[in-house]
Scaffold this motif. Sequence first.
Motif, PDB file in Angstrom:
ATOM      1  N   PRO A 199       0.824  -1.218   0.000  1.00  0.00           N
ATOM      2  CA  PRO A 199       0.000   0.000   0.000  1.00  0.00           C
ATOM      3  C   PRO A 199       0.854   1.262   0.000  1.00  0.00           C
ATOM      4  CG  PRO A 199      -0.791  -1.585   1.623  1.00  0.00           C
ATOM      5  CD  PRO A 199       0.536  -2.092   1.150  1.00  0.00           C
ATOM      6  N   LEU A 200       0.317   2.300  -0.617  1.00  0.00           N
ATOM      7  CA  LEU A 200       1.008   3.584  -0.679  1.00  0.00           C
ATOM      8  C   LEU A 200       0.239   4.629   0.124  1.00  0.00           C
ATOM      9  CD1 LEU A 200       1.884   3.759  -4.495  1.00  0.00           C
ATOM     10  CD2 LEU A 200       3.302   2.868  -2.636  1.00  0.00           C
ATOM     11  N   SER A 201       0.948   5.584   0.661  1.00  0.00           N
ATOM     12  CA  SER A 201       0.334   6.720   1.344  1.00  0.00           C
ATOM     13  C   SER A 201       0.857   7.988   0.689  1.00  0.00           C
ATOM     14  CB  SER A 201       0.659   6.708   2.841  1.00  0.00           C
ATOM     15  OG  SER A 201       2.063   6.760   3.054  1.00  0.00           O
ATOM     16  N   TYR A 202       0.093   9.067   0.811  1.00  0.00           N
ATOM     17  CA  TYR A 202       0.555  10.300   0.177  1.00  0.00           C
ATOM     18  C   TYR A 202       1.300  11.152   1.192  1.00  0.00           C
ATOM     19  CZ  TYR A 202      -4.046  11.797   1.956  1.00  0.00           C
ATOM     20  OH  TYR A 202      -5.148  12.029   2.737  1.00  0.00           O
ATOM     21  N   HIS A 203       2.472  11.608   0.800  1.00  0.00           N
ATOM     22  CA  HIS A 203       3.329  12.458   1.635  1.00  0.00           C
ATOM     23  C   HIS A 203       3.221  13.890   1.137  1.00  0.00           C
ATOM     24  CE1 HIS A 203       6.834  14.393   3.334  1.00  0.00           C
ATOM     25  NE2 HIS A 203       7.366  14.536   2.135  1.00  0.00           N
ATOM     26  N   HIS A 204       2.782  14.802   2.016  1.00  0.00           N
ATOM     27  CA  HIS A 204       2.753  16.217   1.653  1.00  0.00           C
ATOM     28  C   HIS A 204       4.192  16.712   1.536  1.00  0.00           C
ATOM     29  CE1 HIS A 204      -1.416  15.931   3.193  1.00  0.00           C
ATOM     30  NE2 HIS A 204      -1.640  16.920   2.340  1.00  0.00           N
ATOM     31  N   LEU A 205       4.595  17.060   0.339  1.00  0.00           N
ATOM     32  CA  LEU A 205       5.964  17.513   0.128  1.00  0.00           C
ATOM     33  C   LEU A 205       6.239  18.815   0.892  1.00  0.00           C
ATOM     34  CD1 LEU A 205       6.121  16.573  -3.621  1.00  0.00           C
ATOM     35  CD2 LEU A 205       7.678  15.696  -1.869  1.00  0.00           C
ATOM     36  N   ILE A 206       5.203  19.608   1.101  1.00  0.00           N
ATOM     37  CA  ILE A 206       5.265  20.752   2.003  1.00  0.00           C
ATOM     38  C   ILE A 206       4.354  20.392   3.172  1.00  0.00           C
ATOM     39  CG2 ILE A 206       4.834  23.226   2.290  1.00  0.00           C
ATOM     40  CD1 ILE A 206       5.156  23.494  -0.757  1.00  0.00           C
ATOM     41  N   PRO A 207       4.919  19.939   4.300  1.00  0.00           N
ATOM     42  CA  PRO A 207       4.095  19.415   5.403  1.00  0.00           C
ATOM     43  C   PRO A 207       2.995  20.380   5.839  1.00  0.00           C
ATOM     44  CG  PRO A 207       6.406  18.932   5.785  1.00  0.00           C
ATOM     45  CD  PRO A 207       6.354  19.849   4.598  1.00  0.00           C
ATOM     46  N   LYS A 208       1.811  19.836   6.115  1.00  0.00           N
ATOM     47  CA  LYS A 208       0.661  20.655   6.477  1.00  0.00           C
ATOM     48  C   LYS A 208       0.910  21.451   7.754  1.00  0.00           C
ATOM     49  CE  LYS A 208      -3.469  18.992   5.829  1.00  0.00           C
ATOM     50  NZ  LYS A 208      -4.678  18.138   5.908  1.00  0.00           N
ATOM     51  N   ALA A 209       1.735  20.914   8.649  1.00  0.00           N
ATOM     52  CA  ALA A 209       1.985  21.584   9.921  1.00  0.00           C
ATOM     53  C   ALA A 209       2.646  22.951   9.759  1.00  0.00           C
ATOM     54  CB  ALA A 209       2.854  20.700  10.821  1.00  0.00           C
ATOM     55  N   VAL A 210       3.300  23.183   8.615  1.00  0.00           N
ATOM     56  CA  VAL A 210       3.995  24.466   8.425  1.00  0.00           C
ATOM     57  C   VAL A 210       3.393  25.275   7.277  1.00  0.00           C
ATOM     58  CG1 VAL A 210       6.169  23.654   9.417  1.00  0.00           C
ATOM     59  CG2 VAL A 210       5.762  23.345   6.970  1.00  0.00           C
ATOM     60  N   HIS A 211       2.201  24.933   6.815  1.00  0.00           N
ATOM     61  CA  HIS A 211       1.584  25.673   5.708  1.00  0.00           C
ATOM     62  C   HIS A 211       1.452  27.162   6.027  1.00  0.00           C
ATOM     63  CE1 HIS A 211      -0.428  22.236   3.209  1.00  0.00           C
ATOM     64  NE2 HIS A 211       0.886  22.153   3.275  1.00  0.00           N
ATOM     65  N   ALA A 212       0.990  27.474   7.241  1.00  0.00           N
ATOM     66  CA  ALA A 212       0.811  28.886   7.595  1.00  0.00           C
ATOM     67  C   ALA A 212       2.138  29.631   7.552  1.00  0.00           C
ATOM     68  CB  ALA A 212       0.170  28.998   8.983  1.00  0.00           C
ATOM     69  N   LYS A 213       3.189  29.015   8.079  1.00  0.00           N
ATOM     70  CA  LYS A 213       4.508  29.646   8.077  1.00  0.00           C
ATOM     71  C   LYS A 213       5.040  29.800   6.656  1.00  0.00           C
ATOM     72  CE  LYS A 213       7.406  28.711  11.329  1.00  0.00           C
ATOM     73  NZ  LYS A 213       8.405  28.040  12.222  1.00  0.00           N
ATOM     74  N   VAL A 214       4.795  28.789   5.831  1.00  0.00           N
ATOM     75  CA  VAL A 214       5.253  28.831   4.435  1.00  0.00           C
ATOM     76  C   VAL A 214       4.653  30.035   3.718  1.00  0.00           C
ATOM     77  CG1 VAL A 214       5.016  27.667   2.197  1.00  0.00           C
ATOM     78  CG2 VAL A 214       5.728  26.366   4.205  1.00  0.00           C
ATOM     79  N   LEU A 215       3.345  30.249   3.891  1.00  0.00           N
ATOM     80  CA  LEU A 215       2.682  31.379   3.224  1.00  0.00           C
ATOM     81  C   LEU A 215       3.119  32.705   3.822  1.00  0.00           C
ATOM     82  CD1 LEU A 215      -0.945  29.949   2.823  1.00  0.00           C
ATOM     83  CD2 LEU A 215       0.847  30.108   1.095  1.00  0.00           C
TER      84      LEU A 215
END
Length: 251
Positions: A171-187
Amino acid sequence: MSEENDKIFQDCFSSAVLERYSTAPRKRMAKRSRKSAPAPTSSTQTGSENTETDPAELAEFIEYLSTEIFSALPSEARTLSYSALQHNPSLAETYSDPLTLSTREALIQSLPFSVADTLTAYTLISPPKTDLLTFLSPVLTSYITTVTNPPPAWHTTRPTACEICGRDWIPLSYHHLIPKAVHAKVLKRGWHEEHMLNKVAWLCRACHSFVHRMASNEELAREWHDIERILEREDVQRWSAWVGSVRWKKR
């Protein structure tokens, strides 16, 4: 569904075992009887110890023990699905994230004594510091989260094999290449545009865990936000070559 769940559980269990055997040296262990788990071994070199456990023996060990554990789980746990939780509020409450201590204890109460004995013999657990529940809790959580998650929005991007190790039967899982935990900081800091935030890579659970061990969320977001860049790393290439050779039998 049970057969598919069996494969998912084996993948979750293998991720925990592979992490231990890829980071700690193991001495060669004596063979046991045919009724017991095969012993994963590692070779030694003059003056130093080789930490790479034999892939064939490790695959056999993973397949044997994950089957023993999964077959002893309660029937409702072996057949869990997103749909099942939608139609059964009691199940949804029992298997909500995070799993309660009582739920985790109930899941392992019917495991044969040989499971704990085997994990102890192969130093995967070291009672009382690391017991059976401690070792299996993240495995059970990962398994239940996977089988009860709704279908991913990025299903159209799914390849046929892990994008790191190339294994195509697990089975495969999807890896957020830009982790969701830092989305706010990224923007906020302008590292990436908003439309980039949902980029994913499709990875087996072992490779997914490896990526999160190799760098922090901020480092992943800033430096390792493309699968091509990740694949250029020497440590990833070494990991890919090793884990890609750990092949258990298809059922």
